[in-house]
Design a protein around this motif. Sequence first.
Motif, PDB file in Angstrom:
ATOM      1  N   VAL A 173       0.775  -1.169   0.154  1.00 20.11           N
ATOM      2  CA  VAL A 173      -0.101  -0.083  -0.078  1.00 20.11           C
ATOM      3  C   VAL A 173       0.739   1.265  -0.151  1.00 20.11           C
ATOM      4  CG1 VAL A 173      -1.682   1.325   1.566  1.00 20.11           C
ATOM      5  CG2 VAL A 173      -1.990  -1.175   1.441  1.00 20.11           C
ATOM      6  N   ILE A 174       0.549   2.175  -1.000  1.00 19.19           N
ATOM      7  CA  ILE A 174       1.590   3.628  -0.844  1.00 19.19           C
ATOM      8  C   ILE A 174       0.554   4.265   0.164  1.00 19.19           C
ATOM      9  CG2 ILE A 174       2.298   5.417  -2.231  1.00 19.19           C
ATOM     10  CD1 ILE A 174       1.852   3.335  -4.826  1.00 19.19           C
ATOM     11  N   ALA A 175       1.003   4.746   1.073  1.00 22.07           N
ATOM     12  CA  ALA A 175       0.284   5.468   1.848  1.00 22.07           C
ATOM     13  C   ALA A 175       0.548   7.042   1.567  1.00 22.07           C
ATOM     14  CB  ALA A 175       0.416   5.577   3.549  1.00 22.07           C
ATOM     15  N   GLN A 176      -0.508   7.925   1.023  1.00 18.50           N
ATOM     16  CA  GLN A 176      -0.043   9.260   0.402  1.00 18.50           C
ATOM     17  C   GLN A 176      -0.616  10.275   1.590  1.00 18.50           C
ATOM     18  OE1 GLN A 176      -2.690  10.851  -2.824  1.00 18.50           O
ATOM     19  NE2 GLN A 176      -1.035  11.510  -3.795  1.00 18.50           N
ATOM     20  N   GLY A 177       0.474  10.987   2.126  1.00 20.05           N
ATOM     21  CA  GLY A 177      -0.079  11.844   3.164  1.00 20.05           C
ATOM     22  C   GLY A 177      -0.550  13.105   2.319  1.00 20.05           C
ATOM     23  N   SER A 178      -0.927  14.093   3.260  1.00 19.97           N
ATOM     24  CA  SER A 178      -1.867  15.466   2.659  1.00 19.97           C
ATOM     25  C   SER A 178      -0.656  16.273   1.814  1.00 19.97           C
ATOM     26  CB  SER A 178      -2.494  16.280   3.523  1.00 19.97           C
ATOM     27  OG  SER A 178      -1.804  16.266   4.654  1.00 19.97           O
ATOM     28  N   GLU A 179       0.489  16.200   2.348  1.00 24.16           N
ATOM     29  CA  GLU A 179       1.685  16.892   1.929  1.00 24.16           C
ATOM     30  C   GLU A 179       1.868  16.676   0.260  1.00 24.16           C
ATOM     31  OE1 GLU A 179       1.826  14.988   4.492  1.00 24.16           O
ATOM     32  OE2 GLU A 179       3.400  15.362   5.966  1.00 24.16           O
ATOM     33  N   ALA A 180       1.654  15.752  -0.031  1.00 27.78           N
ATOM     34  CA  ALA A 180       1.967  15.124  -1.491  1.00 27.78           C
ATOM     35  C   ALA A 180       1.440  16.056  -2.542  1.00 27.78           C
ATOM     36  CB  ALA A 180       1.292  13.749  -1.725  1.00 27.78           C
ATOM     37  N   GLY A 181       2.376  16.006  -3.563  1.00 26.53           N
ATOM     38  CA  GLY A 181       2.392  16.901  -4.914  1.00 26.53           C
ATOM     39  C   GLY A 181       1.174  16.357  -5.717  1.00 26.53           C
ATOM     40  N   SER A 182       0.535  16.978  -6.381  1.00 24.17           N
ATOM     41  CA  SER A 182      -0.375  16.514  -7.686  1.00 24.17           C
ATOM     42  C   SER A 182      -1.576  16.030  -7.054  1.00 24.17           C
ATOM     43  CB  SER A 182       0.450  15.706  -8.485  1.00 24.17           C
ATOM     44  OG  SER A 182      -0.568  15.487  -9.421  1.00 24.17           O
ATOM     45  N   HIS A 183      -2.191  15.034  -7.710  1.00 18.79           N
ATOM     46  CA  HIS A 183      -3.890  14.788  -7.354  1.00 18.79           C
ATOM     47  C   HIS A 183      -3.802  13.838  -5.920  1.00 18.79           C
ATOM     48  CE1 HIS A 183      -4.337  15.689 -11.500  1.00 18.79           C
ATOM     49  NE2 HIS A 183      -5.241  16.209 -11.116  1.00 18.79           N
ATOM     50  N   ARG A 184      -4.739  13.976  -5.258  1.00 16.29           N
ATOM     51  CA  ARG A 184      -5.087  13.472  -4.059  1.00 16.29           C
ATOM     52  C   ARG A 184      -5.534  11.902  -4.546  1.00 16.29           C
ATOM     53  NH1 ARG A 184      -2.724  13.737  -0.493  1.00 16.29           N
ATOM     54  NH2 ARG A 184      -4.287  13.014   1.141  1.00 16.29           N
ATOM     55  N   GLY A 185      -5.296  10.809  -4.018  1.00 20.89           N
ATOM     56  CA  GLY A 185      -5.702   9.499  -4.457  1.00 20.89           C
ATOM     57  C   GLY A 185      -6.921   8.948  -3.832  1.00 20.89           C
TER      58      GLY A 185
END
Length: 371
Positions: A173-185
């Motif tokens: 699982v890729i855990a994408q935090g809110s700091e991430a660039g571009s689209h929210r997953g």
Amino acid sequence: MQFTNSLIERLALSHPVVQAPMAGGGDTPALVASVCAAGALGFIGAAYLTPSQIGEAASAVRARTSRPFGINLFAPLSLPEEVREPHLAVGRVAPYYAELGLPPPAFPSVPSLPFDEQLNAALESGASAFSFTFGVLPDNAIAAIRARGIFLMGTATTVEEALVLEKAGVDAVIAQGSEAGSHRGTFMGDFERAMVGTMALVPQVADAVRVPVIASGGIMDGRGIVAALALGASAVQMGTAFLTCDEAGIPEAYKERILQAAEHETRLTKAFSGRLARGIVNRFMLEVDKPSASGAILPFPLQNALTRPLRNAAARQGRAEFLSLWAGQGTRMARRQPANQLIAMLAQETEAAAGRLLASHSAHPERGRVV
Ligand SMILES: Cc1cc2nc3c(=O)[nH]c(=O)nc-3n(C[C@H](O)[C@H](O)[C@H](O)COP(=O)(O)O)c2cc1C
């Protein structure tokens, strides 16, 4: 220092680093191949590519390296609901079309990129890993990927989503935090509710699932890598850090803006694509994404298609105020260099940061004691 875990072993990596797929041209074959050759995992963001372009991109990577690489697609999305007042969105961007010397915009048609054919091209590409975002893949797609022995990774922005992905059969699982660039997953519930920072998200996902977790969002250097591993991640996925590499395929004006931007200069917007994404604030974002713009931004992927000619013209003319400057919150840590140097530097920094922690602990063991 050599980190090892099941994910690193399975993908034969020398470094716990995944270069984020960056659909839209950032992740050129030169970038992907250079990352792979340096011992990390390069990814082709193939969501906007036709099946034949996917094959060409994979061959171009293969021609440069025999190391494992990955391919990424968006999970199939349902068609956007009918737009009631299409002229609002078209009229909203028309002045910018005129300013860039383009003919007036027309209402876009839904881009028809058939997921099944894109997936077949990915399956035939020789990729060792496949990742996806924006949802869960259909069961038959998951079965086809797994039948080929391809390592499968899905993107989650909450624990709830991570559990759904694990149940569906992903290998990580890729855990994408809110700091991430571009689209929210984000694919379950409200986007605002799913704005959880990497520091809080990664350990909670790691506690909830049995598969390896890849931390993503705001990680730019070795300190971030050590922090993510300490939080329970098996590897990190970094996007913005690779965008300022020499091989990245974004306009020079975009690279410059990342290199100059402070940590507070990004924001989430739907103005460019119709789907919430983080980018550096610029004129287009400020002028188009206002509460009064309600109804004047089309749903994804229509808005993306509507603004594409604008963004392409802005790229040709070096006009950063009309580009979608996707970037995460770690912009002050961005560096300009070839990708293999970035990987080498990340390895040195990771070792140094881990070493500092161990050294400070053995010099002051009492500090670690709970009293
Ligand atoms: C320009 C850009 C394009 C991106 N495109 C994709 C994509 O096509 N597929 C995907 O799964 N993630 C995509 N991402 C998100 C990354 O996978 C990752 O979550 C993000 O880059 C992590 O945050 P960081 O940029 O602070 O490192 C993209 C990120 C950027 C910056």
